[in-house]
Design an enzyme around this catalytic site. Structure first.
Site, PDB file in Angstrom:
ATOM      1  N   LEU A 142       0.864  -1.167   0.000  1.00 12.28           N
ATOM      2  CA  LEU A 142       0.000   0.000   0.000  1.00 12.28           C
ATOM      3  C   LEU A 142       0.911   1.230   0.000  1.00 12.28           C
ATOM      4  O   LEU A 142       1.965   1.222   0.643  1.00 12.28           O
ATOM      5  CB  LEU A 142      -0.899   0.037   1.246  1.00 12.28           C
ATOM      6  CG  LEU A 142      -1.922  -1.088   1.406  1.00 12.28           C
ATOM      7  CD1 LEU A 142      -2.689  -0.914   2.711  1.00 12.28           C
ATOM      8  CD2 LEU A 142      -2.883  -1.138   0.231  1.00 12.28           C
ATOM      9  N   ASP A 143       0.513   2.277  -0.704  1.00 20.28           N
ATOM     10  CA  ASP A 143       1.278   3.522  -0.662  1.00 20.28           C
ATOM     11  C   ASP A 143       1.426   3.986   0.786  1.00 20.28           C
ATOM     12  O   ASP A 143       0.562   3.698   1.634  1.00 20.28           O
ATOM     13  CB  ASP A 143       0.572   4.613  -1.456  1.00 20.28           C
ATOM     14  CG  ASP A 143       0.489   4.311  -2.945  1.00 20.28           C
ATOM     15  OD1 ASP A 143       1.282   3.478  -3.414  1.00 20.28           O
ATOM     16  OD2 ASP A 143      -0.376   4.898  -3.613  1.00 20.28           O
ATOM     17  N   LYS A 144       2.474   4.728   1.036  1.00 19.13           N
ATOM     18  CA  LYS A 144       2.708   5.255   2.381  1.00 19.13           C
ATOM     19  C   LYS A 144       1.458   5.926   2.943  1.00 19.13           C
ATOM     20  O   LYS A 144       1.075   5.712   4.095  1.00 19.13           O
ATOM     21  CB  LYS A 144       3.857   6.257   2.345  1.00 19.13           C
ATOM     22  CG  LYS A 144       4.073   7.014   3.652  1.00 19.13           C
ATOM     23  CD  LYS A 144       5.117   8.110   3.498  1.00 19.13           C
ATOM     24  CE  LYS A 144       5.219   8.941   4.768  1.00 19.13           C
ATOM     25  NZ  LYS A 144       6.164  10.074   4.610  1.00 19.13           N
TER      26      LYS A 144
END
Length: 334
Positions: A142-144
């Site tokens: 997942l993106d930051k």
């Protein structure tokens, strides 16, 4: 001290000759092919008693194969105690509800404070050597600044099984990945599919872009507008189901359709001035969110050991729920 593990197999008399790495993957299905390829390269595989370093060499009927699997070494990332939200855990895998702001894997500029650092500390000796290193196996990311559900493997067998499911994109199994997003405007039609290839942008290497033809990677997002949040069509709550899982896929696909995510500074910067139309409470909630309004809300897959279908759901985090409530309140007064 734990000793290296020696594995042996003799190919049947009726097998069709094939590449060494493929034959090994069939002979030892609990070890990932990537791991076996690394073992070949490092001289840990013999064919009829002779070390073989070529992955593509053909092996056929009656070939005797032997593999030495070294003891897993300590992880390079340090274990760091974190307050992880563990949704599910057993000997094979762990499901985490990741908060926004947490980087998944160490990288230049993020060599500590990542989810992997926290998982190493949390799992301790229950981790086995994925790729020869005692570490968690990251199957998807997942993106930051995206929150929500993430599954991580704890051993080679689980890593292989989960990786195969994600590579298959749920087309022949129960893999399910659903996100909820707040987007500018109301997509039309309200139920649809975005099928657009993605690749690294040639103008900005930090961004992903939609590309023509097959110069990129296939990317398919199914969406459903759950709720239009005011009468003017300013914002909508959208459910996005991934058929593929590419970097920034939902963010890029929705922006490509003219409906970037609220708070997305990378793909929605042209819509920044629209925030002035949200009203004071909703605008303050968006500023407080401080990120793209995207949450991984549903995750389902087959357990890599038992085959049981596992299904998990995560509610919107408080900061995104507060923005949604403010938008609904603003819509009711429009």
């Amino acid at each position: 001290m734990q000793q290296p593990e020696d594995r042996r197999a003799t190919l049947a008399d009726d097998v069709t000759p094939e590449r060494l790495d493929r034959a090994l993957a069939r002979a030892f299905p609990d070890v990932s092919r990537a791991r076996l390829q690394e073992l070949i390269r490092t001289g840990q595989v013999t064919r009829n008693g002779t070390v073989v370093l070529d992955l593509s060499v053909k092996v056929g009927p009656g070939t005797e194969l032997a593999v030495t699997i070294p003891t897993a070494i300590a992880p390079t990332p340090r274990g760091e105690t974190q307050d992880l939200v563990v949704v599910y855990e057993d000997d094979d895998l762990i499901v985490i509800d990741k908060p926004a702001g947490l980087v998944v894997h160490p990288a230049p500029g993020h060599d500590s404070g990542t989810l992997v650092n926290g998982l190493i500390a949390h799992c301790g000796d229950s981790l086995s050597g994925i790729g020869g290193v005692r570490r968690p196996g990251i199957v998807h990311r997942l993106d930051k600044d995206t929150s929500g559900l993430l599954v991580v493997a704890k051993n080679d067998r689980a890593h292989k099984g989960l990786t195969e499911q994600f590579a298959d994109h749920g087309r022949t199994g129960p893999l399910e990945r659903v996100y909820r997003a707040l987007v500018w405007g109301v997509p039309e039609p309200r139920v649809g599919t975005i099928d657009a290839f993605l690749a690294r942008s040639i103008r900005n290497r930090e961004k992903i872009a939609v590309v023509r033809g097959e110069t990129g990677r296939e990317a398919i997002t199914h969406y459903h507008v759950e709720e239009a949040l005011d009468a003017t069509g300013l914002v909508a709550l959208v459910r996005c189901e991934l058929e593929t899982g590419r970097t920034h896929q939902i963010r890029v696909h929705m922006s490509h359709r003219g409906h970037p995510l609220l708070g997305d500074a990378v793909y929605g910067s042209a819509f920044k001035t629209k925030a002035s139309r949200l009203g004071d409470e909703a605008r303050a909630a968006l500023l407080s969110l401080g990120r793209q309004a995207l949450h991984a809300s549903v995750l389902g897959f087959a357990h890599p050991r038992t085959g049981e279908t596992l299904h998990f759901e995560s509610p919107l985090p408080p900061e995104m729920e507060a923005l949604l409530a403010a938008l609904r309140k603003k819509g009711a007064t429009t």
